[in-house]
Design a protein around this motif. Sequence first.
Motif, mmCIF file in Angstrom:
data_model
loop_
_atom_site.group_PDB
_atom_site.id
_atom_site.type_symbol
_atom_site.label_atom_id
_atom_site.label_comp_id
_atom_site.label_asym_id
_atom_site.label_seq_id
_atom_site.Cartn_x
_atom_site.Cartn_y
_atom_site.Cartn_z
ATOM 1 N N LEU A 1 -32.683 -16.934 -36.144
ATOM 2 C CA LEU A 1 -32.662 -17.738 -34.918
ATOM 3 C C LEU A 1 -33.215 -16.918 -33.747
ATOM 4 C CD1 LEU A 1 -31.537 -20.661 -34.466
ATOM 5 C CD2 LEU A 1 -29.503 -19.571 -33.478
ATOM 6 N N ALA A 2 -34.261 -17.421 -33.128
ATOM 7 C CA ALA A 2 -34.885 -16.718 -32.003
ATOM 8 C C ALA A 2 -34.092 -16.960 -30.719
ATOM 9 C CB ALA A 2 -36.322 -17.200 -31.818
ATOM 10 N N PRO A 3 -34.171 -16.051 -29.745
ATOM 11 C CA PRO A 3 -33.479 -16.266 -28.466
ATOM 12 C C PRO A 3 -33.869 -17.607 -27.851
ATOM 13 C CG PRO A 3 -34.250 -14.011 -28.602
ATOM 14 C CD PRO A 3 -34.831 -14.726 -29.789
ATOM 15 N N GLY A 4 -32.852 -18.395 -27.492
ATOM 16 C CA GLY A 4 -33.074 -19.707 -26.907
ATOM 17 C C GLY A 4 -33.195 -20.828 -27.920
ATOM 18 N N GLU A 5 -33.283 -20.502 -29.210
ATOM 19 C CA GLU A 5 -33.421 -21.526 -30.249
ATOM 20 C C GLU A 5 -32.049 -22.084 -30.608
ATOM 21 O OE1 GLU A 5 -35.508 -22.033 -34.683
ATOM 22 O OE2 GLU A 5 -35.389 -20.074 -33.722
ATOM 23 N N SER A 6 -31.991 -23.378 -30.886
ATOM 24 C CA SER A 6 -30.730 -24.056 -31.159
ATOM 25 C C SER A 6 -30.644 -24.504 -32.603
ATOM 26 C CB SER A 6 -30.572 -25.288 -30.255
ATOM 27 O OG SER A 6 -30.631 -24.928 -28.896
ATOM 28 N N ALA A 7 -29.417 -24.625 -33.099
ATOM 29 C CA ALA A 7 -29.181 -25.128 -34.449
ATOM 30 C C ALA A 7 -27.768 -25.694 -34.506
ATOM 31 C CB ALA A 7 -29.370 -24.019 -35.485
ATOM 32 N N GLU A 8 -27.412 -26.222 -35.672
ATOM 33 C CA GLU A 8 -26.064 -26.718 -35.925
ATOM 34 C C GLU A 8 -25.612 -26.146 -37.254
ATOM 35 O OE1 GLU A 8 -23.633 -30.989 -36.284
ATOM 36 O OE2 GLU A 8 -25.815 -30.955 -36.456
ATOM 37 N N LEU A 9 -24.343 -25.724 -37.337
ATOM 38 C CA LEU A 9 -23.819 -25.177 -38.587
ATOM 39 C C LEU A 9 -22.433 -25.735 -38.852
ATOM 40 C CD1 LEU A 9 -21.512 -22.791 -37.936
ATOM 41 C CD2 LEU A 9 -23.555 -21.529 -37.258
ATOM 42 N N LEU A 10 -22.071 -25.764 -40.134
ATOM 43 C CA LEU A 10 -20.749 -26.204 -40.557
ATOM 44 C C LEU A 10 -20.032 -25.066 -41.252
ATOM 45 C CD1 LEU A 10 -21.711 -29.635 -42.202
ATOM 46 C CD2 LEU A 10 -20.878 -29.270 -39.866
ATOM 47 N N LEU A 11 -18.744 -24.988 -41.040
ATOM 48 C CA LEU A 11 -17.872 -24.125 -41.818
ATOM 49 C C LEU A 11 -16.999 -25.045 -42.653
ATOM 50 C CD1 LEU A 11 -17.063 -21.569 -39.018
ATOM 51 C CD2 LEU A 11 -18.530 -21.184 -40.994
ATOM 52 N N LEU A 12 -17.021 -24.852 -43.953
ATOM 53 C CA LEU A 12 -16.429 -25.794 -44.894
ATOM 54 C C LEU A 12 -15.250 -25.187 -45.632
ATOM 55 C CD1 LEU A 12 -19.806 -27.003 -46.458
ATOM 56 C CD2 LEU A 12 -18.546 -28.110 -44.600
ATOM 57 N N LYS B 1 -30.265 -22.118 -48.992
ATOM 58 C CA LYS B 1 -29.769 -20.807 -48.560
ATOM 59 C C LYS B 1 -28.809 -20.226 -49.600
ATOM 60 C CE LYS B 1 -26.614 -20.234 -45.401
ATOM 61 N NZ LYS B 1 -25.440 -19.797 -46.160
ATOM 62 N N GLY B 2 -28.378 -19.003 -49.358
ATOM 63 C CA GLY B 2 -27.486 -18.320 -50.282
ATOM 64 C C GLY B 2 -26.097 -18.910 -50.322
ATOM 65 N N CYS B 3 -25.233 -18.277 -51.093
ATOM 66 C CA CYS B 3 -23.893 -18.778 -51.352
ATOM 67 C C CYS B 3 -23.036 -18.776 -50.089
ATOM 68 C CB CYS B 3 -23.245 -17.906 -52.425
ATOM 69 S SG CYS B 3 -21.619 -18.492 -52.932
ATOM 70 N N TYR B 4 -22.193 -19.791 -49.950
ATOM 71 C CA TYR B 4 -21.222 -19.883 -48.861
ATOM 72 C C TYR B 4 -20.076 -20.768 -49.335
ATOM 73 C CZ TYR B 4 -23.598 -24.363 -48.098
ATOM 74 O OH TYR B 4 -24.152 -25.614 -48.267
ATOM 75 N N LYS B 5 -18.947 -20.676 -48.664
ATOM 76 C CA LYS B 5 -17.779 -21.467 -49.061
ATOM 77 C C LYS B 5 -18.081 -22.959 -48.945
ATOM 78 C CE LYS B 5 -14.023 -21.587 -46.481
ATOM 79 N NZ LYS B 5 -12.712 -21.264 -45.847
ATOM 80 N N GLY B 6 -17.840 -23.697 -50.023
ATOM 81 C CA GLY B 6 -18.092 -25.134 -50.055
ATOM 82 C C GLY B 6 -19.441 -25.516 -50.622
ATOM 83 N N GLN B 7 -20.275 -24.511 -50.932
ATOM 84 C CA GLN B 7 -21.636 -24.807 -51.396
ATOM 85 C C GLN B 7 -21.642 -25.600 -52.695
ATOM 86 O OE1 GLN B 7 -23.938 -21.508 -52.833
ATOM 87 N NE2 GLN B 7 -25.879 -22.409 -52.192
ATOM 88 N N GLU B 8 -20.689 -25.328 -53.579
ATOM 89 C CA GLU B 8 -20.683 -26.014 -54.873
ATOM 90 C C GLU B 8 -20.555 -27.526 -54.699
ATOM 91 O OE1 GLU B 8 -18.129 -26.138 -59.061
ATOM 92 O OE2 GLU B 8 -17.754 -24.547 -57.596
ATOM 93 N N THR B 9 -19.664 -27.948 -53.802
ATOM 94 C CA THR B 9 -19.512 -29.386 -53.551
ATOM 95 C C THR B 9 -20.767 -29.968 -52.922
ATOM 96 O OG1 THR B 9 -17.127 -29.194 -53.284
ATOM 97 C CG2 THR B 9 -18.177 -31.107 -52.282
ATOM 98 N N ILE B 10 -21.349 -29.238 -51.970
ATOM 99 C CA ILE B 10 -22.581 -29.709 -51.322
ATOM 100 C C ILE B 10 -23.650 -29.962 -52.379
ATOM 101 C CG2 ILE B 10 -24.477 -29.074 -49.778
ATOM 102 C CD1 ILE B 10 -21.965 -29.719 -48.258
ATOM 103 N N ALA B 11 -23.855 -28.996 -53.260
ATOM 104 C CA ALA B 11 -24.907 -29.121 -54.272
ATOM 105 C C ALA B 11 -24.579 -30.195 -55.306
ATOM 106 C CB ALA B 11 -25.116 -27.769 -54.959
#
Length: 376
Positions: free
Chosen positions: A74-85, A255-265
Amino acid sequence: MTFSSPLLSRPGAVEAGGADAGVAAHYGDPVREQRALVEGRAAADLSFRGVVTVTGPDRLTWLTTLSSQQVAGLAPGESAELLLLSVQGRIEYDARIVDDGTTAWLLVEAAEAGGLAAWLDSMRFMLRVEVANVSDAWGVLGAVRQLDELAGLGGVGPMWRDPWPHIAPGGFSYAAVPEDRHPGLERPWFEHLVPADRLGDAAAALDGAGVALAGSMAADALRIAAWRPRVGFETDEKAIPHELDLLRTAVHLAKGCYKGQETIARVHNLGHPPRRLVMLQLDGSAHTLPAVGSPVFPATGDGAGKQVGRVTSAALHYEMGPIALAIVKRSTPPDLPLTVSGEAEGELYAAAQETIVAPEAGQVVHRPTGLLRGPR
């Protein structure tokens, strides 16, 4: 301590309740404020937002490993949205993120800030990151454009630009319409971080440029019309991103592994989300709106029948009239007329569905069936 915006002292301010407590629901005319907001002549006080900061050189790679989104670059000033699952893939936190080169700013619902900061702090281990809940020190002003009028106000923080409804890199659309026809395109959205003790100065700067204040009701009506989900409204303890079309902006499928990824996939590749988000065009003859949580039934004329969903948000839109978002069972036919049951006995709202998440969404891999059947 409950936050109270200094802008509540402005003429005509009527304080909001619930999740928006601490700011003005409106300043005397919610519909007029909506129109001004759409035309770029108003800004909404969204200072009920929680603000969590993450500093340190490992902050972006660390947030990438924890979340559903790829923000390491993420570059300075760039925006995104993320979830923690959760481990089951259910939504626990939905964060708007913008990085200024030294600090990652996470904008969340007020109810999320304390829990999010505590959880992130518990996950630091040996990494070079520091987490702080700075919600009391910062206010937020939202608008459909960048508020250049704030440029001369010292100490203003970064601006988050909502990626909705564009499909982010690694994202996927579950909507029933293509991106170029998505109603969210009519609502570009920017949220500006302003020191809480400078909100009055910010409002004065906007006043001088002919930009009025709008209440949270106006901002929420535009959100609903844009099909934009909101934590605590469209989500509950069972919500997964697929049901709300959040794979569009908040999930990177490669992207790589994260908590909840199995359900997402698994749901994305092999199954279907059990519920889906819909827009409801409500009958306006009652001159009221159904409460959040109101049950939704097939239209039988008497409100009887088996419940198929619930209202998650409702508003009076300045052009479309009464509208709502609802979560319904995936098996609910998209052309089925619906009825919303109000709080008063016998209070019913006729509702026409507008499909957001298609019933057939998911099962992208199209796994073949019958492979384990024996010979006949």
